[in-house]
Design an enzyme around this catalytic site. Structure first.
Site, PDB file in Angstrom:
ATOM      1  N   TYR A 228      -7.589  -3.965  -2.357  1.00 41.33           N
ATOM      2  CA  TYR A 228      -7.352  -2.725  -1.397  1.00 41.33           C
ATOM      3  C   TYR A 228      -8.829  -2.658  -0.554  1.00 41.33           C
ATOM      4  CZ  TYR A 228      -7.153   1.952   0.886  1.00 41.33           C
ATOM      5  OH  TYR A 228      -7.226   2.935   1.918  1.00 41.33           O
TER       6      TYR A 228
ATOM      7  N   GLU B  45      -3.904   1.599  -3.060  1.00 40.65           N
ATOM      8  CA  GLU B  45      -4.100   2.996  -2.504  1.00 40.65           C
ATOM      9  C   GLU B  45      -3.121   3.905  -3.491  1.00 40.65           C
ATOM     10  OE1 GLU B  45      -5.319   5.644   1.421  1.00 40.65           O
ATOM     11  OE2 GLU B  45      -3.896   3.890   1.513  1.00 40.65           O
TER      12      GLU B  45
ATOM     13  N   ASN C 102      -7.312  -4.532   5.811  1.00 41.82           N
ATOM     14  CA  ASN C 102      -7.524  -3.486   6.504  1.00 41.82           C
ATOM     15  C   ASN C 102      -8.310  -4.334   7.890  1.00 41.82           C
ATOM     16  OD1 ASN C 102      -7.492  -0.695   6.688  1.00 41.82           O
ATOM     17  ND2 ASN C 102      -8.394  -0.733   4.472  1.00 41.82           N
TER      18      ASN C 102
ATOM     19  N   ASP D  76       2.934   4.876   4.965  1.00 45.72           N
ATOM     20  CA  ASP D  76       2.743   4.495   6.330  1.00 45.72           C
ATOM     21  C   ASP D  76       2.581   2.891   6.296  1.00 45.72           C
ATOM     22  OD1 ASP D  76       0.437   4.575   4.790  1.00 45.72           O
ATOM     23  OD2 ASP D  76      -0.851   5.235   6.507  1.00 45.72           O
TER      24      ASP D  76
ATOM     25  N   ASP E 209      -3.667  -4.810   0.852  1.00 41.49           N
ATOM     26  CA  ASP E 209      -4.219  -4.190   2.304  1.00 41.49           C
ATOM     27  C   ASP E 209      -5.428  -4.677   2.736  1.00 41.49           C
ATOM     28  OD1 ASP E 209      -4.932  -2.371   4.346  1.00 41.49           O
ATOM     29  OD2 ASP E 209      -4.634  -0.733   3.498  1.00 41.49           O
TER      30      ASP E 209
ATOM     31  N   ASN F  81       0.857  -1.217   0.111  1.00 43.15           N
ATOM     32  CA  ASN F  81       0.048   0.007  -0.005  1.00 43.15           C
ATOM     33  C   ASN F  81       0.936   1.156   0.031  1.00 43.15           C
ATOM     34  OD1 ASN F  81      -1.478   2.275   1.067  1.00 43.15           O
ATOM     35  ND2 ASN F  81      -3.276   1.260   1.845  1.00 43.15           N
TER      36      ASN F  81
END
Length: 250
Positions: A105, A35, A146, A241, A144, A7
């Protein structure tokens, strides 16, 4: 074969922070990003030897996925099911002779959990999609996602119970997926390893103190377990990040 997932939290920003250096160093067969936060024509990547497949979100500066690959796929599919997931550019599937590669994502349920119901619908629909692919040939699913699945996957578990990405519902859907014929490659190799994370808040010195979450995954069909050579987390790589994760598979 080597697979990378990252990501990048905006490919244009990441390009200014060493993305191409890492990309070239890895020399991966497949390099998946999430992203991307760009529209068609907003970025041009010169990646000799790679084909590029982009799924752009309709909303500017939001979501988006891409796969860069050395191997021409048999077919390419963008999105699955619900039209809104396609509008957000969250899924790309490449089909090959021996497997499917699915780059995702996953929607965030938001801090106030306003999108949790949508997220759970997404999880159920995606699981059905992955199972339908798995009936045809093995699946390599990455991105990702999440969610920190278990307490071992997050630094401050007790303080985060019920928070976005660590709700009972989200974690339960991951458990259900893994119980339906799929393997978390990192946990398969390192079932008890702690303090290994893929995302850190931008808050002051959080990454330096390794207060993170493991929310980026390579998940494969169970029948690929014996072909897993390595699953790595490249936490020292900055530029986002999130950090990149790497899967090597026979």
């Amino acid at each position: 074969m080597k697979f990378v997932s990252w990501n990048v939290n905006g490919i244009r920003a990441c390009l200014k922070k060493g993305f191409l250096d890492y990309f070239n160093e890895m020399d991966a067969d497949f390099f998946c990003i999430q992203e991307s936060k760009c529209q068609d024509g907003q970025v041009e990547l010169d990646l000799p030897g790679y084909e590029q497949y982009w799924n752009y979100a309709e909303r500017k500066g939001y979501s988006g996925t891409a796969i860069f690959t050395k191997h021409t796929p048999l077919s390419v599919k963008y999105g699955v099911g619900d039209q809104s997931t396609q509008e957000e550019g969250r899924i790309i599937t490449l089909e090959y002779e021996d497997f499917y590669l699915v780059n995702v994502y996953t929607p965030n349920s938001k801090r106030d959990l306003a999108r949790l119901d949508y997220r759970i619908e997404w999880e159920d629909e995606l699981r059905g999609y992955l199972q339908s692919l798995d009936e045809v040939k093995p699946v390599i699913y990455c991105g990702d996602l999440n969610v920190a699945h278990e307490e071992i996957d997050i630094k401050n578990a007790k303080a985060n119970i019920g928070n976005s990405g660590f709700t009972e519902e989200e974690r339960g859907r991951m458990t259900t997926l893994l119980g339906s014929g799929f393997t978390d490659t990192f946990r398969y190799l390192y079932p008890t390893q702690t303090d290994t994370y893929t995302w850190w808040s931008y808050m002051n010195k959080v990454r330096e103190r390794n207060i993170g979450w493991r929310i980026d995954y390579f998940i494969v069909s169970d029948r690929l377990q014996e072909k897993i050579e390595s699953a790595e987390v490249h936490a020292s790589i900055l530029g986002s990040d999130h950090c990149p994760i790497v899967l090597k598979i026979k």
